[in-house]
Design a protein around this motif. Sequence first.
Motif, short mmCIF file in Angstrom:
data_model
loop_
_atom_site.label_atom_id
_atom_site.label_comp_id
_atom_site.label_asym_id
_atom_site.label_seq_id
_atom_site.Cartn_x
_atom_site.Cartn_y
_atom_site.Cartn_z
N VAL A 16 -2.50 -3.06 4.54
CA VAL A 16 -3.28 -2.90 3.31
C VAL A 16 -2.77 -1.70 2.52
CG1 VAL A 16 -5.57 -2.32 2.39
CG2 VAL A 16 -5.34 -4.06 4.16
N HIS A 17 -2.48 -0.59 3.19
CA HIS A 17 -1.94 0.58 2.49
C HIS A 17 -0.60 0.25 1.85
CE1 HIS A 17 -5.01 3.44 3.60
NE2 HIS A 17 -4.93 3.03 4.86
N TYR A 18 0.23 -0.51 2.56
CA TYR A 18 1.51 -0.92 2.00
C TYR A 18 1.31 -1.81 0.77
CZ TYR A 18 5.93 -3.23 1.28
OH TYR A 18 7.07 -3.73 0.70
N ASP A 20 -1.17 -1.88 -1.22
CA ASP A 20 -1.62 -1.01 -2.31
C ASP A 20 -0.45 -0.25 -2.93
OD1 ASP A 20 -4.26 -1.79 -1.92
OD2 ASP A 20 -4.78 -0.01 -0.75
N SER A 21 0.44 0.26 -2.08
CA SER A 21 1.55 1.09 -2.57
C SER A 21 2.55 0.30 -3.42
CB SER A 21 2.27 1.78 -1.41
OG SER A 21 3.06 0.86 -0.69
N GLY A 23 1.57 -2.46 -5.15
CA GLY A 23 0.82 -3.13 -6.21
C GLY A 23 0.55 -4.61 -6.01
N PRO A 25 -2.21 -7.09 -4.98
CA PRO A 25 -3.65 -7.17 -4.68
C PRO A 25 -4.01 -8.26 -3.67
CG PRO A 25 -3.22 -8.11 -6.82
CD PRO A 25 -1.92 -7.53 -6.33
N ARG A 26 -3.22 -9.34 -3.62
CA ARG A 26 -3.53 -10.48 -2.74
C ARG A 26 -2.22 -11.16 -2.38
NH1 ARG A 26 -8.10 -13.48 -1.44
NH2 ARG A 26 -7.82 -15.73 -1.26
N TYR A 46 -10.11 -8.02 5.61
CA TYR A 46 -9.81 -7.86 4.18
C TYR A 46 -9.60 -9.23 3.54
CZ TYR A 46 -8.76 -3.18 5.94
OH TYR A 46 -8.83 -1.95 6.56
N ARG A 49 -7.84 -9.78 0.27
CA ARG A 49 -6.42 -9.45 0.16
C ARG A 49 -5.50 -10.57 0.65
NH1 ARG A 49 -5.72 -3.89 -0.80
NH2 ARG A 49 -3.76 -4.67 -1.65
#
Length: 83
Positions: A16-18, A20-21, A23, A25-26, A46, A49
């Motif tokens: 999830v952090h990756y 996010d980094s 960009g 979202p899913r 999640y 996601r």
Amino acid sequence: MPPTAWGVADYARWVVHYLDSVGLPRVHLIAHSFGGRIGLVLGADYPERVGKIAADQLSMTAPKEQPRMFDLNAEELERVTTK
């Protein structure tokens, strides 16, 4: 190195952090073996996601030398099987 061995949920949080980094979202996941296990927990924890999961050759048993890394604990197993 992390101070203790990571479990499946730790790896799912890292994914999830990756995401996010970079960009994203899913995503749709294609996973094999341990990656499939991570994908199951990722989808359960999640769901917003993860679109679809294609997983191959998942094993739900842990090798004796690394049980913490591979085991789904009872709480993780409950989340994966009830969603």
